[in-house]
Structures are given as structure tokens and as C-alpha cells.
Design a protein around this motif. Sequence first.
Motif, mmCIF file in Angstrom:
data_model
loop_
_atom_site.group_PDB
_atom_site.id
_atom_site.type_symbol
_atom_site.label_atom_id
_atom_site.label_comp_id
_atom_site.label_asym_id
_atom_site.label_seq_id
_atom_site.Cartn_x
_atom_site.Cartn_y
_atom_site.Cartn_z
ATOM 1 N N SER A 48 -55.105 -4.338 15.484
ATOM 2 C CA SER A 48 -56.183 -4.582 16.343
ATOM 3 C C SER A 48 -56.124 -4.811 17.919
ATOM 4 O O SER A 48 -57.104 -4.418 18.576
ATOM 5 N N VAL A 49 -54.769 -5.194 18.258
ATOM 6 C CA VAL A 49 -54.543 -5.323 19.612
ATOM 7 C C VAL A 49 -53.597 -4.135 20.096
ATOM 8 O O VAL A 49 -53.617 -4.157 21.386
ATOM 9 N N THR A 50 -53.228 -3.170 19.216
ATOM 10 C CA THR A 50 -52.549 -2.023 19.831
ATOM 11 C C THR A 50 -53.281 -0.683 19.864
ATOM 12 O O THR A 50 -52.563 0.306 20.349
ATOM 13 N N VAL A 51 -54.363 -0.579 19.077
ATOM 14 C CA VAL A 51 -55.154 0.483 18.991
ATOM 15 C C VAL A 51 -55.250 1.380 20.193
ATOM 16 O O VAL A 51 -55.430 2.419 20.300
ATOM 17 N N ASP A 52 -55.528 0.577 21.287
ATOM 18 C CA ASP A 52 -55.654 0.997 22.739
ATOM 19 C C ASP A 52 -54.586 0.867 23.567
ATOM 20 O O ASP A 52 -54.879 0.840 24.861
ATOM 21 N N ASP A 53 -53.539 0.058 22.995
ATOM 22 C CA ASP A 53 -52.415 -0.166 23.894
ATOM 23 C C ASP A 53 -50.919 0.251 23.301
ATOM 24 O O ASP A 53 -50.430 -0.707 22.758
ATOM 25 N N ALA A 54 -50.833 1.449 23.328
ATOM 26 C CA ALA A 54 -49.705 2.056 22.648
ATOM 27 C C ALA A 54 -48.354 1.202 23.166
ATOM 28 O O ALA A 54 -47.403 1.050 22.394
ATOM 29 N N ARG A 55 -48.373 0.820 24.364
ATOM 30 C CA ARG A 55 -47.051 0.282 25.047
ATOM 31 C C ARG A 55 -47.019 -1.143 24.974
ATOM 32 O O ARG A 55 -46.080 -1.661 25.300
ATOM 33 N N GLU A 56 -48.112 -1.747 24.588
ATOM 34 C CA GLU A 56 -48.102 -3.299 24.173
ATOM 35 C C GLU A 56 -47.655 -3.922 25.649
ATOM 36 O O GLU A 56 -47.287 -4.785 25.873
ATOM 37 N N GLN A 57 -48.656 -3.263 26.783
ATOM 38 C CA GLN A 57 -48.483 -3.618 28.210
ATOM 39 C C GLN A 57 -49.957 -4.316 28.764
ATOM 40 O O GLN A 57 -50.088 -4.618 29.727
ATOM 41 N N ARG A 58 -50.878 -4.522 27.706
ATOM 42 C CA ARG A 58 -52.269 -4.988 28.045
ATOM 43 C C ARG A 58 -52.659 -5.864 27.094
ATOM 44 O O ARG A 58 -51.981 -7.052 26.760
ATOM 45 N N THR A 59 -53.549 -5.384 26.119
ATOM 46 C CA THR A 59 -54.070 -6.292 24.997
ATOM 47 C C THR A 59 -53.014 -6.702 24.023
ATOM 48 O O THR A 59 -52.912 -7.841 23.441
ATOM 49 N N GLY A 60 -51.973 -5.621 23.915
ATOM 50 C CA GLY A 60 -50.790 -6.072 22.803
ATOM 51 C C GLY A 60 -50.123 -6.928 23.276
ATOM 52 O O GLY A 60 -49.252 -7.730 22.729
ATOM 53 N N LEU A 61 -50.123 -7.613 24.721
ATOM 54 C CA LEU A 61 -48.939 -8.561 25.162
ATOM 55 C C LEU A 61 -49.391 -9.902 24.336
ATOM 56 O O LEU A 61 -48.652 -10.836 24.232
ATOM 57 N N VAL A 62 -50.510 -10.033 23.635
ATOM 58 C CA VAL A 62 -50.723 -11.466 22.958
ATOM 59 C C VAL A 62 -49.603 -11.365 21.818
ATOM 60 O O VAL A 62 -49.120 -12.606 21.188
ATOM 61 N N LEU A 63 -49.022 -10.158 21.375
ATOM 62 C CA LEU A 63 -48.016 -10.269 20.392
ATOM 63 C C LEU A 63 -46.943 -10.960 20.807
ATOM 64 O O LEU A 63 -45.779 -11.320 19.838
ATOM 65 N N GLU A 64 -46.660 -11.384 22.059
ATOM 66 C CA GLU A 64 -45.600 -11.990 22.846
ATOM 67 C C GLU A 64 -45.799 -13.486 22.730
ATOM 68 O O GLU A 64 -45.172 -14.403 23.069
ATOM 69 N N TYR A 65 -46.821 -13.912 21.945
ATOM 70 C CA TYR A 65 -46.984 -15.574 21.827
ATOM 71 C C TYR A 65 -45.716 -15.990 20.992
ATOM 72 O O TYR A 65 -45.363 -15.418 20.112
ATOM 73 N N GLY A 66 -45.334 -16.999 21.934
ATOM 74 C CA GLY A 66 -44.244 -17.947 21.319
ATOM 75 C C GLY A 66 -42.937 -16.888 21.777
ATOM 76 O O GLY A 66 -41.777 -17.784 21.512
ATOM 77 N N HIS A 67 -42.860 -15.834 22.331
ATOM 78 C CA HIS A 67 -41.643 -15.216 22.651
ATOM 79 C C HIS A 67 -40.918 -15.723 23.913
ATOM 80 O O HIS A 67 -39.726 -15.487 23.997
ATOM 81 N N THR A 68 -41.443 -16.205 24.789
ATOM 82 C CA THR A 68 -41.002 -16.454 26.209
ATOM 83 C C THR A 68 -39.790 -17.378 25.941
ATOM 84 O O THR A 68 -38.732 -17.291 26.248
ATOM 85 N N VAL A 69 -40.159 -18.530 25.299
ATOM 86 C CA VAL A 69 -39.327 -19.573 25.074
ATOM 87 C C VAL A 69 -38.593 -19.157 24.004
ATOM 88 O O VAL A 69 -37.165 -19.437 23.754
ATOM 89 N N GLY A 70 -39.175 -18.519 22.761
ATOM 90 C CA GLY A 70 -38.268 -18.446 21.484
ATOM 91 C C GLY A 70 -37.334 -17.317 21.924
ATOM 92 O O GLY A 70 -36.235 -17.438 21.268
ATOM 93 N N HIS A 71 -37.349 -16.284 22.850
ATOM 94 C CA HIS A 71 -36.438 -15.237 22.987
ATOM 95 C C HIS A 71 -35.303 -16.125 23.479
ATOM 96 O O HIS A 71 -33.952 -15.812 23.451
ATOM 97 N N ALA A 72 -35.635 -17.018 24.677
ATOM 98 C CA ALA A 72 -34.524 -17.732 25.352
ATOM 99 C C ALA A 72 -33.496 -18.683 24.402
ATOM 100 O O ALA A 72 -32.428 -18.577 24.546
#
Length: 399
Positions: free
Chosen positions: A239-263
Motif C-alpha cells: 500500500s505504501v510502495t505501489v507508487d514509490d519503488a525506491r521507498e523514498q517518499r510514501t514508503g519511508l513510513v516503513l522506517e518507523y522505529g528504524h532510526t533508533v532501532g538501527h543505532a
Amino acid sequence: MATRDAGAVPGGWQVQRIRIGEVDYPYYYGVDCLDLVLQELAALDADLFVVVTDDTVLELHGQALLPGLRALAGVEVISHPPGEAMKTLPVLAADLERVLAAGATRRSVVVGLGGGVPGNLAGVIAALLFRGVRLVHIPTTTTAAMDSVLSLKQAINSAIGKNHIGTYLPPYAVFTDVALLATLPDRELRSGLCEAAKNCLAIRPEALPRLREVLAGGELSTPAALLWLLDESVRAKSSVTVDDAREQRTGLVLEYGHTVGHAVELADHRRRGNDGVSHGEAIAFGMVVAATIAHRRGWLPAEIVELHEEVVSALGAPLRLPAGLTVDDVMDVVRDDNKRGYLPPCSESIAFVLLRELGRPAGDPGLPLVAVRLAEVREALEVVQSREPVLTGADGEVA
């Protein structure tokens, strides 16, 4: 998108088309269906299968797959000790030379067998060989099946941070036998489901009641539960990547939790190696921190923070930093998050996915990121570290 019958028949499978931007590829999944996987791989007419995996997966599942592959074509197995250490430039360079020496051509197929780490390495190898050869994924972890293979992103780590070096390559196909997922140790199984929980919190809150039922039932390894979670993950990510193949716009919501999580993940792995916190556990902790920041900004009520803690605790993920890891350790790494550059540069803030309510990220809908001051991140980490667990008996630490 195709739908799955509620009762999957052992030995059969379902197929959905994953549409990401202008790209689409088939995702086959079912129960006890490795024979069907081999039938599909036979149709690729490959001259060589390059199987990229890790030593643990190879021992667990190699004999179920490799003899059948060798009956179809030559097989070159690239296997490493499990963990983030295999996602590095020196490992990548050596693997590419080995694959070329084994006789790889443009007809060869790279098979990512395992979790997200070998899957990412396989993706970069496939992207670089002859500027791109066919890539197929056979995920054996919930993290890979429900998250990483539902993306075009292929990356390895730099000496500075996670997933800094990579490209985009669509897989030719994905094949998931949930019977393989059911063999995972309980902690690893639950860790992978943290990404599915992220999808419910950040994208599809309508799925939360069913998720809470599944978690309360405690039978996460059943085919029915795994197939439902897989369906939900496909719906959410699509639903969030259908128009955002590179996950650089709407698909960035998939990064929820990842900023601190990756660290947290990277800092703990630098300290403890493969004994460090898993990717899913780190992301789950990162979601609690993100919810805390949003609450302190007045965007989320306390009960939504408590819901985050409930879900994270039910998954057995940490509500506190792993023992021995400090807030300073995390802050030293979080500055190098890979979302730098999306927002105007500021040395005192970083880009974050925060929620204004469940399923509704803050910021522009086309770029769901907001700037968060480093001081805010530190304060939220300190609040989470000092907060009494909402749920009785949830100590939150990872052994």
C-alpha cells in the motif's frame, strides 16, 4: 492483488503479485511446498544457481533444497558465519570473484536462502554481476519473509553504519514455505514478527485487534498464524510502495522505529557480535522510543505509548536498552542514520518517522519525515530507560 484461501492445503501454495512502482514480481507462499519451488526454479533454465546463505541456514535447510537444485544445474554455495559481518565490502568483493571463477554468466540465478542478511548480500551480488542477473529469494525467517523481500532495496553495511552501500533490484520471484519459518527458535520467530507489528501500528491499525489476538494466543508458529501475518505484511508494504519503488517518499513510513532501532542494533553488534540484539527486537524498541517522542510533543496520548509497549512486550522484544549499552552509545551511532539528506541539513537534528495517530505519520503525506532534535532523542531514550514497565513482569531487557 490475489487473495489467499483461509485454509491453505499442505503441499499447495498461493501467489500474489507484488507491485512496487512500475515493477511487479510473484510472491509464492504455502505450507510444505519445496517441491513446487524446485519446479518453478527449473523453469528458469539457469546454467548456474549461486546460493547465498549462512552456515546455520545451510545446516538446517541445505539438504532439503540443494540436491534438487543440483539436478537442475550447477550450484555454487556462498555461505558465511551468520550475522552482520557478512554484509561488508571485503566479503562482497571476495564473493563476486568466487562466483565469477565458478563460471557465472548472464543466465545464472542468484538465490538468497535465509534471513535478511544473506538476502541483502545476495541482492547486491545479483545487482553487480553483469550489471544485473536474476535474483530469487527463499526466506527462512519471519523478518525476511514479511519485510526484506517485499522491497527492491539491496544493501550492505559501511564501516560507518548500516545499509549505506547498495542499489535497487527487483527479485525475479519470492518463494516462502512457512513450514521453514515454524522451525525457527521462539526468540527469532518473534523477532521477525516485530516488523509485522510495525506495519499494523504505522500503516494498518485495523489489523491490530487480530494481531493482539494472535499474540495473546501464543501460537505464532502455526501455519494459519504465519500465513495471516504474511498476508498483512504484503498488504501493508504494497500500500505504501505501489507508487514509490525506491521507498523514498510514501514508503519511508516503513522506517518507523528504524532510526533508533538501527543505532541500537549496530551499537550492540559492535559490542557483542552475534549475541547482540536482533534486527526485529531493535526496531521494536525503536518504535517505543518514537512513540515516546511523539507523546512528549503532544501528538500521541499515553494509551498509544502503552499499546506500543504491550505489543513489544508480547513479542518478547526489549522495552529497555540491552544490558551494558548506554544512551551515549546509541547517540554516537544515531547521528549517522541513513535517512540523512531527505530534510534540510541541520547538525542538531535527524529525520524521524513519528505518528500523530495510529496509521497516520507526521509530516507531508508524500514525505512522512519530521526533524527531531538530537536532544529530544536523548531525552526520550532516558525516559524509556527510567520508565516503569506498563505491563506487570515486563523487565524489557534482552539477555
